[in-house]
Every structure is written in structure tokens, then in C-alpha cells.
Scaffold this active site. Structure first.
Site, PDB file in Angstrom:
ATOM      1  N   GLY A  96       2.832   9.572   0.910  1.00 27.54           N
ATOM      2  CA  GLY A  96       2.568   8.141   1.050  1.00 27.54           C
ATOM      3  C   GLY A  96       2.438   7.759   2.518  1.00 27.54           C
ATOM      4  O   GLY A  96       2.883   8.481   3.414  1.00 27.54           O
ATOM      5  N   ASN A 152      -3.367  -2.690   2.573  1.00 27.25           N
ATOM      6  CA  ASN A 152      -3.980  -2.181   1.335  1.00 27.25           C
ATOM      7  C   ASN A 152      -2.903  -1.653   0.406  1.00 27.25           C
ATOM      8  O   ASN A 152      -1.815  -1.282   0.860  1.00 27.25           O
ATOM      9  CB  ASN A 152      -4.900  -0.969   1.621  1.00 27.25           C
ATOM     10  N   ALA A 212      -0.780  -2.479   8.169  1.00 28.11           N
ATOM     11  CA  ALA A 212       0.522  -2.554   7.484  1.00 28.11           C
ATOM     12  C   ALA A 212       1.336  -1.286   7.741  1.00 28.11           C
ATOM     13  O   ALA A 212       2.560  -1.348   7.935  1.00 28.11           O
ATOM     14  CB  ALA A 212       0.305  -2.751   5.990  1.00 28.11           C
ATOM     15  N   LYS A 244      -4.043   0.359   7.353  1.00 25.64           N
ATOM     16  CA  LYS A 244      -3.708   0.826   8.710  1.00 25.64           C
ATOM     17  C   LYS A 244      -2.781  -0.130   9.453  1.00 25.64           C
ATOM     18  O   LYS A 244      -1.790   0.293  10.052  1.00 25.64           O
ATOM     19  CB  LYS A 244      -4.984   1.070   9.510  1.00 25.64           C
ATOM     20  N   ASP A 288       1.291  15.632   3.192  1.00 28.60           N
ATOM     21  CA  ASP A 288       0.389  14.485   3.076  1.00 28.60           C
ATOM     22  C   ASP A 288       0.228  13.859   4.470  1.00 28.60           C
ATOM     23  O   ASP A 288       1.199  13.325   5.017  1.00 28.60           O
ATOM     24  CB  ASP A 288       0.989  13.469   2.080  1.00 28.60           C
ATOM     25  N   LYS A 320      -1.978  19.609  16.464  1.00 26.77           N
ATOM     26  CA  LYS A 320      -2.046  20.074  17.867  1.00 26.77           C
ATOM     27  C   LYS A 320      -1.361  19.087  18.819  1.00 26.77           C
ATOM     28  O   LYS A 320      -1.228  19.365  20.007  1.00 26.77           O
ATOM     29  CB  LYS A 320      -3.503  20.287  18.279  1.00 26.77           C
ATOM     30  N   ASP A 336      -1.104   6.198  11.926  1.00 27.01           N
ATOM     31  CA  ASP A 336      -0.516   4.847  11.952  1.00 27.01           C
ATOM     32  C   ASP A 336       0.949   4.914  12.390  1.00 27.01           C
ATOM     33  O   ASP A 336       1.415   4.090  13.179  1.00 27.01           O
ATOM     34  CB  ASP A 336      -0.611   4.199  10.566  1.00 27.01           C
ATOM     35  N   ASP A 384      -2.585   1.676  -1.748  1.00 29.55           N
ATOM     36  CA  ASP A 384      -3.248   2.980  -1.830  1.00 29.55           C
ATOM     37  C   ASP A 384      -3.100   3.565  -3.238  1.00 29.55           C
ATOM     38  O   ASP A 384      -1.975   3.707  -3.742  1.00 29.55           O
ATOM     39  CB  ASP A 384      -2.627   3.960  -0.820  1.00 29.55           C
ATOM     40  N   GLU A 391      -9.603  -2.103  10.600  1.00 29.86           N
ATOM     41  CA  GLU A 391      -9.953  -2.249   9.184  1.00 29.86           C
ATOM     42  C   GLU A 391     -10.083  -3.726   8.818  1.00 29.86           C
ATOM     43  O   GLU A 391      -9.926  -4.098   7.653  1.00 29.86           O
ATOM     44  CB  GLU A 391      -8.853  -1.593   8.335  1.00 29.86           C
TER      45      GLU A 391
HETATM   46  O1  RIB Z   1      -4.470   5.339   7.780  1.00 31.79           O
HETATM   47  C1  RIB Z   1      -4.168   5.480   6.421  1.00 31.79           C
HETATM   48  C2  RIB Z   1      -4.580   4.245   5.667  1.00 31.79           C
HETATM   49  O2  RIB Z   1      -5.979   4.142   5.688  1.00 31.79           O
HETATM   50  C3  RIB Z   1      -4.208   4.238   4.218  1.00 31.79           C
HETATM   51  O3  RIB Z   1      -2.929   3.719   3.983  1.00 31.79           O
HETATM   52  C4  RIB Z   1      -5.326   3.431   3.580  1.00 31.79           C
HETATM   53  O4  RIB Z   1      -4.910   2.198   3.082  1.00 31.79           O
HETATM   54  C5  RIB Z   1      -6.375   3.265   4.667  1.00 31.79           C
HETATM   55  O5  RIB Z   1      -6.290   2.023   5.226  1.00 31.79           O
END
Ligand code: RIB
Length: 314
Positions: free
Chosen positions: A290, A11, A42, A40, A249, A227, A255, A13, A140
Site C-alpha cells: 500500500g 486517490n 495524500a 501522490k 510493493d 540505488k 511519495d 488505490d 497530479e
Molecule cells: O505515487 C503513488 C500514487 O500514484 C498512488 O497512491 C496512486 O494513487 C497514484 O497517485
């Protein structure tokens, strides 16, 4: 080092910082709109590539500027993108993300070309399944694609890691999927949804993990954010604390955790070692903005890992 085959979404974002995540019906004035590479699958491929993994990524992109941006960024991270498909009639996946002041987020995804990352595309990737040592899957993409990839991996004797994110409706999954999975890596919310059990406390989480082990999953690693991570397999439960950091962030932290876990396992590390290393990679990623732009390099994770594990028994 074994080859890692990542199968999943891509994706772009579109991220807005916000003082808080809006409630239904609420409008909030946020910061500037920023565009980052994400998705996710990527993010996992990128994290594993940046950590020195030998990564092949199976995904489907649109033939658009977003698709080109993702392809270029992942190639620069060392990910083999030659097998990535394109869907000329669909746009590259887009995620709309709000990031609140404490770093937590809310995400809505328009899957676009990710809808084509299903069985028909994956059936053409026989060689990639044959050549890899382990598979890293997320959800996803169409569930029939996840199911096909997990079965293909298991059939060929590969280590199958499934990050069940975002958590699907449990009834939409084939009941035998869990038997194809060696390592399941939900977060707390996903664990609750998949097991249908309460997960507020560690004993409750452990019980929920055992319910999924009973269904056939080989082992679970539950990511718990600040945690750390909880490892549950038959006869063993262990909590691996995360290094203390200031989060700006948290997008893509799970991921990065999965990408790092895959790299360590591909290198032949034990699961416990891989989990504590992945905790450090995820901790570093939340200190930057990011999903892919925050993924750390091997040396910085290793330095934190050495400092964190000195004197610890797990
Ligand atoms: O896990 C984070 C990801 O979830 C974001 O990069 C977004 O694209 C969604 O897929």
C-alpha cells in the site's frame, strides 16, 4: 519545526497483484482486489504526518465514501484536513494499480475531484501559504494549480519543493516555473522527460540535472529506487545509497521519500542529512504493501538511519 504545506492529489488505490505487468493487448490473471488510501499528495502528507511533521494538506475530495475514508486516515496520521475542499459533483480520485512480483507497478489515475485542486481553490488558502515554512507540491492536480502554488510560495519566501510526478509534457509547463522551485525531486523517468535528455547513466543524469538547474531550479534530488538518490546542485554532486531491503510493493515510495525529506528540512536539517534520512524512510515503505499503509513511523526510520549512517561520510 516549520509547518509543511502539502498541495496535491488524493486517490483511493484499487490494487491487484499480478505475476507481471500486462503488455498491451494481454490479459493476466492476478490476485485479490485490495483498496488502499493513495494519491501522490495524500501519500506525501500522510508520510510527513506519520514522521511527526506539522502538516496542512490542500486537496479536493469527492463527497463520497472514498473521500471520507481518505479524510479520516489522514487526520489519524496527524494531518490537518480542515482546508481540504470537496467537489460535490465529482467522485474522489481513483487509481487502478497493478503490482508485479518484484514490487514494481503500473498505475492509471481517474483524477475526479483532483481536477478542482486548481487556482480558484488555492486562491482561497492565503492563510495556509502565509503560515507554512515550506511547500511540498506534486503534479497530479491541474498544472495551473501547481504553478500558482509554487509562485505563491516563492513570493512569500518559503522553501518550495516540487516532486514533478507524474511528469507532465514539458511544453505544458510555464517556462518560469523552474525559477520558483528550490528543490526539484524527479525520479529517473521524470528527469528524462523534463530535460529531454538521456538518463541511462549517472553522468547522463548529472548532465540532465544541470540542464534543469540552468532553467532556474535551485537544486535537484533524483530518486533512483534501490540505488538511492542523487543530489545535484551547482558545484556539488553526491550519490546517497539506499539501504538494501526486499521490496514487496514500491507504490508510493517516492511519495514517502518526499514526505520524509520535507519533515527533515522543516526540522532544520541540512539537505544531505534530509536525503539520507528520506532514503531510509522510502526503503522501509517498500517492504510493506500500500502507498499510505506502508509509511513508516519516525523511530523506525531513525533506527535504520543511525545504523546506515554509522561510519559513512554522506
Ligand atoms: O505515487 C503513488 C500514487 O500514484 C498512488 O497512491 C496512486 O494513487 C497514484 O497517485
Amino acid at each position: 519545526m516549520k509547518k509543511i504545506l502539502v498541495v496535491g492529489s488524493s486517490n483511493v488505490d484499487f490494487v491487484i497483484d499480478t505475476p507481471h505487468i500486462p503488455a498491451p493487448g494481454e490479459t493476466v490473471l492476478g490476485g485479490q482486489l485490495v483498496k488502499y488510501p493513495g494519491g501522490k499528495g495524500a501519500n506525501q502528507a500522510n508520510a510527513a504526518g506519520r514522521l511527526g511533521g506539522e502538516v496542512v494538506f490542500l486537496t479536493v475530495l469527492g463527497e463520497d465514501e472514498e473521500g471520507r475514508m481518505l479524510r479520516q486516515g489522514l487526520t489519524q496520521a496527524g494531518v490537518e484536513m480542515d482546508r481540504a475542499g470537496t467537489a460535490p459533483d465529482l467522485a474522489t480520485g481513483i487509481a487502478s494499480i497493478y503490482v508485479a512480483e518484484e514490487g514494481e507497478n503500473a498505475i492509471v489515475v481517474a483524477p475526479g475531484a483532483n481536477r478542482r485542486c486548481g487556482r480558484a481553490y488555492l486562491e482561497e488558502q492565503e492563510e495556509a501559504f502565509a503560515e507554512c515554512g515550506l511547500l511540498l507540491l506534486s503534479m497530479e492536480i491541474p498544472l495551473e494549480g501547481v504553478d500558482y502554488a509554487a509562485r505563491k510560495g516563492k513570493e512569500r519566501g518559503k522553501l518550495v519543493i516540487l516532486n514533478p510526478a507524474p511528469a507532465p509534457v514539458p511544453d505544458s509547463l510555464s517556462p518560469s516555473l523552474w525559477e520558483q522551485v528550490d528543490l526539484l525531486t524527479p525520479n529517473e523517468t521524470e528527469l528524462g522527460k523534463l530535460s529531454g535528455m538521456p538518463v541511462e547513466t549517472l553522468p547522463q543524469m548529472e548532465a540532465a540535472c544541470h540542464a534543469l538547474l540552468e532553467k532556474g531550479a535551485g537544486c535537484l534530488v533524483v530518486t533512483l529506487g534501490e540505488k538511492g538518490a542523487l543530489l545535484v546542485k551547482k558545484g556539488k554532486t553526491a550519490l546517497f545509497p539506499a539501504p538494501a531491503v526486499t521490496a514487496v510493493d514500491t507504490t508510493g515510495a517516492g511519495d514517502t521519500f518526499n514526505g520524509a525529506l520535507a519533515v527533515m528540512l522543516a526540522k532544520g536539517a541540512g539537505l544531505e542529512q534530509a536525503v539520507s534520512f528520506a532514503n531510509c524512510a522510502a526503503a522501509l515503505s517498500v517492504t510493506r504493501r500500500g502507498a499510505q499503509t506502508s509509511a513508516p513511523a519516525f523511530d523506525e526510520v531513525n533506527a535504520l538511519w543511525q545504523a546506515e549512517t554509522a561510519g559513512r561520510t554522506n
